[in-house]
Motif scaffolding. Structure first.
Motif, PDB file in Angstrom:
ATOM      1  N   LYS A  71       0.910  -1.141  -0.137  1.00 50.10           N
ATOM      2  CA  LYS A  71       0.087   0.038   0.090  1.00 50.10           C
ATOM      3  C   LYS A  71       0.922   1.479  -0.042  1.00 50.10           C
ATOM      4  N   ASN A  72       0.233   2.385  -0.355  1.00 57.11           N
ATOM      5  CA  ASN A  72       0.880   3.509  -0.324  1.00 57.11           C
ATOM      6  C   ASN A  72       0.658   4.089   1.049  1.00 57.11           C
ATOM      7  N   VAL A  73       1.669   4.339   2.058  1.00 58.22           N
ATOM      8  CA  VAL A  73       1.342   4.822   3.430  1.00 58.22           C
ATOM      9  C   VAL A  73       2.021   6.245   3.457  1.00 58.22           C
ATOM     10  N   LEU A  74       1.215   6.983   4.156  1.00 58.35           N
ATOM     11  CA  LEU A  74       1.807   8.627   4.168  1.00 58.35           C
ATOM     12  C   LEU A  74       1.664   8.613   5.734  1.00 58.35           C
ATOM     13  N   VAL A  75       2.785   8.818   6.353  1.00 60.32           N
ATOM     14  CA  VAL A  75       3.207   9.214   7.550  1.00 60.32           C
ATOM     15  C   VAL A  75       3.138  10.503   8.028  1.00 60.32           C
ATOM     16  N   VAL A  76       2.103  11.249   8.579  1.00 57.51           N
ATOM     17  CA  VAL A  76       2.178  12.489   8.749  1.00 57.51           C
ATOM     18  C   VAL A  76       2.420  12.949  10.218  1.00 57.51           C
ATOM     19  N   GLY A  77       3.633  13.694  10.324  1.00 54.13           N
ATOM     20  CA  GLY A  77       4.241  13.733  11.444  1.00 54.13           C
ATOM     21  C   GLY A  77       5.385  12.547  11.622  1.00 54.13           C
ATOM     22  N   GLY A  78       5.952  12.168  10.430  1.00 52.98           N
ATOM     23  CA  GLY A  78       6.737  10.843  10.585  1.00 52.98           C
ATOM     24  C   GLY A  78       8.143  11.042  11.113  1.00 52.98           C
ATOM     25  N   ALA A  79       8.689  12.581  11.391  1.00 42.59           N
ATOM     26  CA  ALA A  79       9.847  12.859  11.678  1.00 42.59           C
ATOM     27  C   ALA A  79       9.881  12.858  13.279  1.00 42.59           C
ATOM     28  N   GLY A  80       8.783  12.685  13.976  1.00 36.59           N
ATOM     29  CA  GLY A  80       8.572  12.751  15.298  1.00 36.59           C
ATOM     30  C   GLY A  80       8.873  11.563  16.128  1.00 36.59           C
ATOM     31  N   PHE A  81       8.706  11.836  17.512  1.00 31.60           N
ATOM     32  CA  PHE A  81       9.085  10.667  18.507  1.00 31.60           C
ATOM     33  C   PHE A  81       8.362   9.285  17.917  1.00 31.60           C
ATOM     34  N   ILE A  82       7.008   9.263  17.925  1.00 35.49           N
ATOM     35  CA  ILE A  82       6.331   7.951  17.433  1.00 35.49           C
ATOM     36  C   ILE A  82       6.704   7.638  15.941  1.00 35.49           C
ATOM     37  N   GLY A  83       6.694   8.586  15.071  1.00 37.08           N
ATOM     38  CA  GLY A  83       7.018   8.722  13.837  1.00 37.08           C
ATOM     39  C   GLY A  83       8.389   8.075  13.337  1.00 37.08           C
ATOM     40  N   GLY A  84       9.274   8.341  14.271  1.00 31.75           N
ATOM     41  CA  GLY A  84      10.637   7.421  13.862  1.00 31.75           C
ATOM     42  C   GLY A  84      10.521   6.139  14.125  1.00 31.75           C
ATOM     43  N   ALA A  85       9.824   5.612  15.070  1.00 30.39           N
ATOM     44  CA  ALA A  85       9.822   4.177  15.468  1.00 30.39           C
ATOM     45  C   ALA A  85       8.554   3.399  14.387  1.00 30.39           C
ATOM     46  N   VAL A  86       7.478   4.355  14.148  1.00 32.20           N
ATOM     47  CA  VAL A  86       6.932   3.854  12.765  1.00 32.20           C
ATOM     48  C   VAL A  86       7.618   3.604  11.507  1.00 32.20           C
ATOM     49  N   THR A  87       8.498   4.726  11.288  1.00 32.74           N
ATOM     50  CA  THR A  87       9.199   4.622   9.847  1.00 32.74           C
ATOM     51  C   THR A  87      10.251   3.505   9.989  1.00 32.74           C
ATOM     52  N   ASP A  88      10.743   3.295  10.983  1.00 34.76           N
ATOM     53  CA  ASP A  88      11.688   2.129  11.295  1.00 34.76           C
ATOM     54  C   ASP A  88      11.103   0.965  10.762  1.00 34.76           C
ATOM     55  N   LEU A  89      10.046   0.451  11.520  1.00 34.49           N
ATOM     56  CA  LEU A  89       9.090  -0.702  11.074  1.00 34.49           C
ATOM     57  C   LEU A  89       8.551  -0.588   9.865  1.00 34.49           C
ATOM     58  N   LEU A  90       8.550   0.189   8.988  1.00 31.64           N
ATOM     59  CA  LEU A  90       8.052   0.192   7.525  1.00 31.64           C
ATOM     60  C   LEU A  90       9.208   0.171   6.999  1.00 31.64           C
ATOM     61  N   LEU A  91      10.415   0.746   7.058  1.00 33.11           N
ATOM     62  CA  LEU A  91      11.363   0.285   6.391  1.00 33.11           C
ATOM     63  C   LEU A  91      11.859  -1.057   6.398  1.00 33.11           C
ATOM     64  N   LEU A  92      11.801  -1.598   7.615  1.00 30.15           N
ATOM     65  CA  LEU A  92      12.091  -2.957   7.807  1.00 30.15           C
ATOM     66  C   LEU A  92      11.504  -3.885   7.245  1.00 30.15           C
ATOM     67  N   ALA A  93      10.025  -3.664   7.032  1.00 36.61           N
ATOM     68  CA  ALA A  93       9.035  -4.626   6.540  1.00 36.61           C
ATOM     69  C   ALA A  93       9.223  -4.572   4.864  1.00 36.61           C
ATOM     70  N   GLN A  94       9.558  -3.378   4.137  1.00 38.01           N
ATOM     71  CA  GLN A  94       9.705  -3.088   2.862  1.00 38.01           C
ATOM     72  C   GLN A  94       8.725  -3.815   2.007  1.00 38.01           C
ATOM     73  N   GLN A  95       7.322  -3.643   2.731  1.00 30.38           N
ATOM     74  CA  GLN A  95       6.332  -4.114   2.176  1.00 30.38           C
ATOM     75  C   GLN A  95       5.497  -3.202   1.519  1.00 30.38           C
ATOM     76  N   HIS A  96       5.343  -1.754   1.998  1.00 32.66           N
ATOM     77  CA  HIS A  96       4.740  -0.623   1.338  1.00 32.66           C
ATOM     78  C   HIS A  96       5.567   0.403   0.824  1.00 32.66           C
ATOM     79  N   SER A  97       5.121   1.308   0.042  1.00 35.94           N
ATOM     80  CA  SER A  97       5.486   2.563  -0.477  1.00 35.94           C
ATOM     81  C   SER A  97       5.306   3.608   0.593  1.00 35.94           C
ATOM     82  N   VAL A  98       6.257   4.127   1.266  1.00 34.54           N
ATOM     83  CA  VAL A  98       6.170   5.152   2.439  1.00 34.54           C
ATOM     84  C   VAL A  98       6.510   6.340   2.072  1.00 34.54           C
ATOM     85  N   ARG A  99       5.763   7.565   2.428  1.00 36.94           N
ATOM     86  CA  ARG A  99       6.175   8.774   2.282  1.00 36.94           C
ATOM     87  C   ARG A  99       5.725   9.330   3.640  1.00 36.94           C
ATOM     88  N   VAL A 100       6.893  10.224   4.124  1.00 42.05           N
ATOM     89  CA  VAL A 100       6.783  11.272   5.156  1.00 42.05           C
ATOM     90  C   VAL A 100       6.357  12.719   4.964  1.00 42.05           C
TER      91      VAL A 100
END
Length: 314
Positions: A3-32
């Motif tokens: 899926k295309n996943v948009l992480v709004v606020g993805g550079a923040g405290f929770i966003g950092g952990a969220v984007t790490d997991l999304l990068l690790l999974a390499q399943q979705h297209s991710v945009r911050v």
């Protein structure tokens, strides 16, 4: 299927952990999408857009791209919201209302356990609510905008730990604060101590959010790992920093509040299985301090309220 996943606020405290997991999974297209309120630049190898959530024309382009939005942008905590109530209403309430009217995909949203009516007892999703501050009022109204959407809303307990290797460390959270004070100042001060609080590691929150991307479940879910009194928490920190003194200043429960949470619904419906203990979080904070990642624990950038006092939003 990705899926295309948009992480709004993805550079923040929770966003950092969220984007790490999304990068690790390499399943979705991710945009911050993030305004970089607390940062000067963005490090991660992700599609990044610097933008303000109030810029609806720009944001709409990225919503049109997205299948899923993880909405983390907000002014967080009472103190930060009380500095600029009008902006808190704009960021935390009106922006979510606009999102609900202009995006028909899946929405994953963090609310707060502070919307509940605080009383001695265990709070579940059916417990009475009493949002009485600007922060809790805006979070509760945001929940209401999303209740008929394809949305999962998490009422978060008190966060702790380190999100990732890049995002700002938060030292305005009680576990992290006591640990930093113990490590650097060799002293801790608590007020009352008998009051209970529920806690959850930031990376466990991220795991629940990322897990909800491919789920069809909607609704409201508490997230917590453990309930503990503040005095017992301070004693746990002291196990890791035995040379730190503890000053307990008396304060009645009527002033400190006392509440615990139940997260059985998230465990049963979403399969929420927290991995990180309070000991894990304490060790993480000690590690970033000992390695020099945090140069000065008293610097305003590690506290939402203190940072915004000297860097006011407009």
């Amino acid at each position: 299927m990705g899926k295309n996943v948009l992480v709004v606020g993805g550079a923040g405290f929770i966003g950092g952990a969220v984007t790490d997991l999304l990068l690790l999974a390499q399943q979705h297209s991710v945009r911050v999408y993030d305004t970089l309120l607390f940062e000067d630049y963005y490090h991660k190898p992700l599609d990044f857009v610097r933008g303000d959530i109030r810029d609806h024309e720009q944001l709409q382009k990225h919503l049109d791209w997205a299948d899923v939005v993880i909405w983390l942008a907000a002014l967080v905590a009472d103190g930060a919201c009380d500095l600029t109530p009008d902006l808190a209403l704009e960021f935390n309430d009106r922006s979510v209302q606009w999102l609900s009217e202009h995006f028909d995909g899946r929405i994953i949203f963090p609310s707060s356990c502070l919307v509940y009516k605080m009383s001695q007892g265990v709070l579940d999703e059916s417990s009475a609510v009493d949002p009485s501050t600007m922060y809790t009022k805006t979070k509760y109204s945001a929940e209401d905008y999303l209740k008929n959407k394809n949305a999962v809303v998490f009422r978060l307990s008190t966060l702790f730990g380190i999100g990732d290797a890049y995002s700002r460390v938060r030292l305005d959270l009680v576990v992290n604060l006591l640990t930093a004070k113990a490590a650097v100042d060799h002293s801790m001060t608590i007020f009352g101590g008998r009051q209970s609080r529920p806690f959850v590691h930031v990376r466990d929150v991220a795991q629940a959010m990322v897990g909800a991307v491919d789920s069809s479940v909607t609704g409201l879910f508490n997230l917590h790992t453990q309930n503990m009194t503040i005095l017992d928490l301070a004693k746990k920190v002291a196990e890791h920093v035995p040379d730190a003194s503890l000053d307990v200043q008396e304060k009645p429960l009527s002033e400190t509040g006392d509440y615990r949470m139940n997260s059985d619904k998230a465990r049963g419906v979403l399969g929420f299985q927290p991995r990180y203990t309070l000991d894990d979080g304490i060790k993480q904070v000690l590690e970033v301090i000992h390695r020099g990642r945090v140069k000065d624990i008293h610097h305003p950038r590690y506290s939402n309220e203190r940072f915004l006092k000297i860097n006011p939003l407009t």
